[in-house]
Design a protein around this motif. Sequence first.
Motif: not given
Length: 682
Positions: A400-422
């Motif tokens: 669910q966090a991954v789903w929400l992360r993608d939604m945050f990004r689509e809404y233009g949020a400034f999100l610090h989620w390290p992409d190189h970490v599982p």
Amino acid sequence: MATEAIYPHRDPMLKKRDDFEDMLEERRNSSDLRYALRCYTPVLYKGLAPCKASMLKSMVLQSDQLHHVIGQVSRETGRAADDVQEEASAILEEMAHCLQLSTVRFFAFTLSKVFKTLFRSICVNEEGIQRQAIQEHPVVLLPSHRSYMDFLLMSYILYTYDIALPVIAAGMDFMGMKFVGEMLRMSGAFFIRRSFGGDKLYWSVFSEYVKTMLKNGFAPVEFFLEGTRSRTSKSLTPKLGLLNIVMDPYLKGEVYDINVVPVSISYERILEEALYAREMLGVPKPKESTSGLFKARKVLSEDYGSIHVYFGQPVSVRSLAQGRVNRCQFNLVPRHIPRRPSEEIQSFVNDSAYRLVRAQEENMVLKPWVLLASLLLQNHHQDQTAGQKRGMVLEELTAQAVWLRDMFREYGAFLHWPDHVPPSEVVSSSLSLHRGLVRVCEGRVQLAVEQGGQVKPGEPHSTVTPEEELLSQAVIVLSCASYRNQGLHVFLRPALLASAINAASSNLKQEVFNSFSFLRNMFSNEFILCPGATVQDFEEACYLLVKTGALQVTQQELLVTERGQRTVAFLTSMLDPFLQGYQVVCRFLCEEATENLTEKQFVPAVRKFIIKHLLAGRLRYTEVLSSDLQKNSLAALLRLGAVQKIKAAEQGTLKVNKVMVNSLEDTLGGRLPTQKAVGARL
């Protein structure tokens, strides 16, 4: 940590975000003493020599404006002008900063030690910092305000990057702290009373002090637009007093322009987390004291994650005022004669303040925990409704966090989620940083709201009352809610639209818009919603929901798509606690408000009412215990005229229009009256 770029999402519409640099990295690898004693030579505005404190004071005391007000006060009170002049001098003495480089160096050394212990990293956008260094016009720094740390952190960063240290508006309560108050003064703080009502002389000394610094470019001026720390991590409605003062020299043509810099400070974990939650539950705020500061040393053994500080694009007051303000009006009266700002100016300053707070919000860097707190809170509410304590399976929470992360990004949020970490590692590291708020047990995650009544073996029977148990659970829930609130601005407009779709009696665009307008109007003390931008906000919400495939918009109708059901359900749940909070305040005012209820009695009385209903299982959300939410709902009801303050009566007695309050409660509960009634109320 290497310089790390943060990509909101790859939408070319979004402005490029700068890269961040961890400024603690160098501190960990070199001597703090050498750092504190290094050569500090900031570029000063127009190459001016720094101004001595005594010279600044005499400039203020000799100003035409202050002389004019001294004469006025002397005539009005019958006191000798010399006597009033002496009072002005005493006010200035109490207020003024007295910057000493030796104190700044002491702070630089001490804070280096403290910050390296508390935080994993302090990441700053270097480009933004360098933009401050070129001082063609006087600079005003406007940081967000979520922690005591904010202004120490700001000065620490500017010292590190060799940029002129600001003078900072601080509340009088800090002055009462032995030693510390004076040290803050020597590192650039000037002290102002929390309120000075109709004290003409105080206002005059204060505004002249700030304007003299600004006009002459002696130092950047720094203050908090929200006026006080936000206990809930939501931005607060801006206070306009200081913004009025700093814009005045431009409006009167005394400077060509002023650069206002919004600064967004984002904490992964807030030092005052539990303190804020208790304050909102009615535990009084501790007095600022030096001993309190030393008692807080146990804080040093904890891990508070990272901080991101984003220096936004400087905003030119000149360009804000273009086409909005006719400055000729200031030529009609001599500049030194103080006058109340006209309606045009008040509205301009108010709109500018909202735009600046929005800029702060948009540049807040959100951490994974903001997403997890949102999901865990919604799950907690569902568990409570179902009368169980199951929590979420860890894998499900991660998905669910991954789903929400993608939604945050689509809404233009400034999100610090390290992409190189599982994702599973990102989630578990975030959960362990906030282990005071969550429990992970047998692969399930839930909020750490233990039953206070449970007795451990060998212990005497517990004497915890149901009310005490409820309040201790509320501390955890409100702490989590403050992290969820960090991301609310991203979803606010779509969430208002989702709730409006739910509440409207049909899918007709006009019906949904009426419902949206009502909710937006109701919540405009709760969230940062720019005055007069209802249509804009509605269109933005439609655009985001259509873009992400959750909504279809035809000429006449708004239709939620099959795949949009989940998004709309999530967004509606985000606003539900606020809706219920406002409803329960309306219910209290209809059922329990007495004839002589005063504003001061309102929060304790409504809290008692809510506790009773929560214990009886009639309310879903523990969050409605937040005094912040209760005060905002009262402010909204006062603004809408459903409650009035009786001036003459004792300490602001409240007069409740029960018919109107009842109708508002029904509307909040989704039983919208006919379109005409809503329109009339807006």
